[in-house]
Design a protein around this motif. Structure first.
Motif, PDB file in Angstrom:
ATOM      1  N   ALA A  28       0.836  -1.207   0.000  1.00  0.00           N
ATOM      2  CA  ALA A  28       0.000   0.000   0.000  1.00  0.00           C
ATOM      3  C   ALA A  28       0.869   1.255   0.000  1.00  0.00           C
ATOM      4  O   ALA A  28       0.595   2.213  -0.734  1.00  0.00           O
ATOM      5  N   ALA A  29       1.929   1.258   0.798  1.00  0.00           N
ATOM      6  CA  ALA A  29       2.840   2.408   0.842  1.00  0.00           C
ATOM      7  C   ALA A  29       3.455   2.655  -0.531  1.00  0.00           C
ATOM      8  O   ALA A  29       3.507   3.796  -1.005  1.00  0.00           O
ATOM      9  N   ASN A  30       3.902   1.589  -1.172  1.00  0.00           N
ATOM     10  CA  ASN A  30       4.491   1.721  -2.518  1.00  0.00           C
ATOM     11  C   ASN A  30       3.470   2.271  -3.509  1.00  0.00           C
ATOM     12  O   ASN A  30       3.797   3.114  -4.350  1.00  0.00           O
ATOM     13  N   PHE A  31       2.233   1.794  -3.434  1.00  0.00           N
ATOM     14  CA  PHE A  31       1.163   2.223  -4.338  1.00  0.00           C
ATOM     15  C   PHE A  31       0.912   3.723  -4.202  1.00  0.00           C
ATOM     16  O   PHE A  31       0.916   4.467  -5.184  1.00  0.00           O
ATOM     17  N   TYR A  32       0.686   4.203  -2.973  1.00  0.00           N
ATOM     18  CA  TYR A  32       0.367   5.616  -2.778  1.00  0.00           C
ATOM     19  C   TYR A  32       1.574   6.514  -3.053  1.00  0.00           C
ATOM     20  O   TYR A  32       1.417   7.623  -3.572  1.00  0.00           O
ATOM     21  N   GLU A  33       2.770   6.033  -2.747  1.00  0.00           N
ATOM     22  CA  GLU A  33       3.977   6.806  -3.039  1.00  0.00           C
ATOM     23  C   GLU A  33       4.177   6.979  -4.546  1.00  0.00           C
ATOM     24  O   GLU A  33       4.620   8.037  -5.008  1.00  0.00           O
TER      25      GLU A  33
END
Length: 86
Positions: A28-33
């Motif tokens: 999720a962090a990678n996606f939003y970043e």
């Protein structure tokens, strides 16, 4: 003052934040970043903000499956009784 404003129709005026559950916080962090947002891990919560803004727009927790947990809406205090009555 915005908090004293009474809208013509009693209604929410905006979304404050929403909360999600996802199977993998790092994914999720990678996606939003990748979209230019700023994910930050605070204990078991991934807080997602816009660059240069301290407001948290998305709270993400890890769970077995993807789920929208809640949406927090904002309304003017003067409208709350009328919203409750609708």
């Amino acid at each position: 003052d915005m908090n004293d404003t009474v809208s013509p129709a009693a209604a929410v005026h905006s979304v404050d934040y929403f909360a999600l559950t996802v199977p993998d916080l790092q994914e999720a962090a990678n996606f939003y970043e990748a979209f230019g947002l700023v994910p930050e891990r605070n204990g078991d919560v991934l807080a997602v903000r816009c660059e240069g803004d301290l407001h948290v727009w998305i709270e993400i927790r890890e769970g077995k499956r993807k789920k929208l947990e809640k949406v927090c809406f904002l309304a003017f205090p003067a409208d709350l009784d009328r919203i409750s009555a609708q």
